[in-house]
Write a protein that holds these residues in place. Structure first.
Motif, PDB file in Angstrom:
ATOM      1  N   PRO A 255       0.836  -1.280  -0.019  1.00 54.01           N
ATOM      2  CA  PRO A 255      -0.013   0.032   0.025  1.00 54.01           C
ATOM      3  C   PRO A 255       0.846   1.002   0.124  1.00 54.01           C
ATOM      4  N   ARG A 256       0.067   2.393  -0.368  1.00 57.43           N
ATOM      5  CA  ARG A 256       0.941   3.756  -0.317  1.00 57.43           C
ATOM      6  C   ARG A 256       1.567   3.888   0.975  1.00 57.43           C
ATOM      7  N   GLU A 257       1.081   3.673   1.814  1.00 58.86           N
ATOM      8  CA  GLU A 257       1.642   4.059   3.195  1.00 58.86           C
ATOM      9  C   GLU A 257       2.873   3.362   3.633  1.00 58.86           C
ATOM     10  N   LYS A 258       2.731   1.955   3.407  1.00 55.81           N
ATOM     11  CA  LYS A 258       4.014   1.312   3.325  1.00 55.81           C
ATOM     12  C   LYS A 258       5.069   1.880   2.437  1.00 55.81           C
ATOM     13  N   ARG A 259       5.110   2.309   1.353  1.00 54.70           N
ATOM     14  CA  ARG A 259       5.810   2.895   0.524  1.00 54.70           C
ATOM     15  C   ARG A 259       6.274   4.218   0.952  1.00 54.70           C
ATOM     16  N   ALA A 260       5.547   5.121   1.418  1.00 52.79           N
ATOM     17  CA  ALA A 260       5.755   6.197   2.152  1.00 52.79           C
ATOM     18  C   ALA A 260       6.921   6.145   3.283  1.00 52.79           C
ATOM     19  N   ILE A 261       6.540   5.204   4.108  1.00 49.39           N
ATOM     20  CA  ILE A 261       7.434   4.713   5.237  1.00 49.39           C
ATOM     21  C   ILE A 261       8.880   4.417   4.868  1.00 49.39           C
ATOM     22  N   VAL A 262       8.756   3.455   3.821  1.00 46.93           N
ATOM     23  CA  VAL A 262      10.138   3.067   3.189  1.00 46.93           C
ATOM     24  C   VAL A 262      10.786   4.402   2.578  1.00 46.93           C
ATOM     25  N   GLN A 263      10.329   5.266   1.855  1.00 47.10           N
ATOM     26  CA  GLN A 263      11.120   6.421   1.344  1.00 47.10           C
ATOM     27  C   GLN A 263      11.519   7.262   2.452  1.00 47.10           C
ATOM     28  N   ALA A 264      10.782   7.406   3.668  1.00 44.27           N
ATOM     29  CA  ALA A 264      11.114   8.247   4.536  1.00 44.27           C
ATOM     30  C   ALA A 264      12.279   7.602   5.416  1.00 44.27           C
ATOM     31  N   ASN A 265      12.351   6.287   5.488  1.00 48.84           N
ATOM     32  CA  ASN A 265      13.306   5.426   6.030  1.00 48.84           C
ATOM     33  C   ASN A 265      14.683   5.675   5.254  1.00 48.84           C
ATOM     34  N   LEU A 266      14.471   5.406   4.036  1.00 47.73           N
ATOM     35  CA  LEU A 266      15.885   6.012   3.001  1.00 47.73           C
ATOM     36  C   LEU A 266      16.133   7.105   3.322  1.00 47.73           C
ATOM     37  N   ASN A 267      15.146   8.084   3.202  1.00 49.73           N
ATOM     38  CA  ASN A 267      15.882   9.417   3.418  1.00 49.73           C
ATOM     39  C   ASN A 267      16.472   9.755   4.834  1.00 49.73           C
TER      40      ASN A 267
ATOM     41  N   VAL B  32      21.633  10.267   7.600  1.00 45.14           N
ATOM     42  CA  VAL B  32      22.738   9.889   8.782  1.00 45.14           C
ATOM     43  C   VAL B  32      23.962  10.352   8.528  1.00 45.14           C
ATOM     44  N   ALA B  33      24.319   9.806   7.333  1.00 41.23           N
ATOM     45  CA  ALA B  33      25.710   9.870   6.898  1.00 41.23           C
ATOM     46  C   ALA B  33      26.263  11.249   7.166  1.00 41.23           C
ATOM     47  N   SER B  34      25.479  12.274   7.063  1.00 37.54           N
ATOM     48  CA  SER B  34      25.923  13.788   7.192  1.00 37.54           C
ATOM     49  C   SER B  34      26.407  13.884   8.545  1.00 37.54           C
ATOM     50  N   ILE B  35      25.778  13.405   9.704  1.00 34.98           N
ATOM     51  CA  ILE B  35      26.041  13.336  11.042  1.00 34.98           C
ATOM     52  C   ILE B  35      27.568  12.831  11.330  1.00 34.98           C
ATOM     53  N   TYR B  36      27.753  11.599  10.971  1.00 40.26           N
ATOM     54  CA  TYR B  36      29.049  11.052  11.323  1.00 40.26           C
ATOM     55  C   TYR B  36      30.163  11.551  10.209  1.00 40.26           C
TER      56      TYR B  36
END
Length: 104
Positions: A82-94, A99-103
């Motif tokens: 579903p679209r909600e699952k895809r939105a969560i995956v995209q948010a986690n990828l971002n 996070v790479a910018s932090i370290y």
């Protein structure tokens, strides 16, 4: 001095994204772009000639510029419903990508 880097990057991004969409296979393009970026950055570290470093910087950043949108589209295609699952995956990828910018 930055214009050629972005010019090479945009040409590579359009080429890789259109070709991977045409073929329908994104995994090989992600791995290939990552390898081009990794090898280019390794050459930059091992060479002292500034012209060679600049040329490989163009290819290294082009490899990274190609890998990121291809990964985002690939994950979006794999988790399409579903679209909600895809939105969560995209948010986690971002989130994990930034996070790479932090370290870094």
């Amino acid at each position: 001095m930055t214009a050629p880097i972005y010019a090479v990057g945009i040409v590579c991004v359009f080429t890789v994204c259109f070709t991977s969409d045409l073929i329908g296979e994104r995994g090989y393009f992600v791995v290939g772009a990552g390898l081009v970026g990794g090898v280019s950055f390794a050459v930059i570290m091992g060479v002292t000639n500034h012209v060679v470093q600049y040329v490989f910087l163009c290819f290294g950043l082009a490899g990274i510029f190609c890998a990121v949108p291809t990964i985002l589209v690939w994950c979006s295609n794999e988790v399409s419903w579903p679209r909600e699952k895809r939105a969560i995956v995209q948010a986690n990828l971002n989130v994990f990508g930034n996070v790479a910018s932090i370290y870094g």
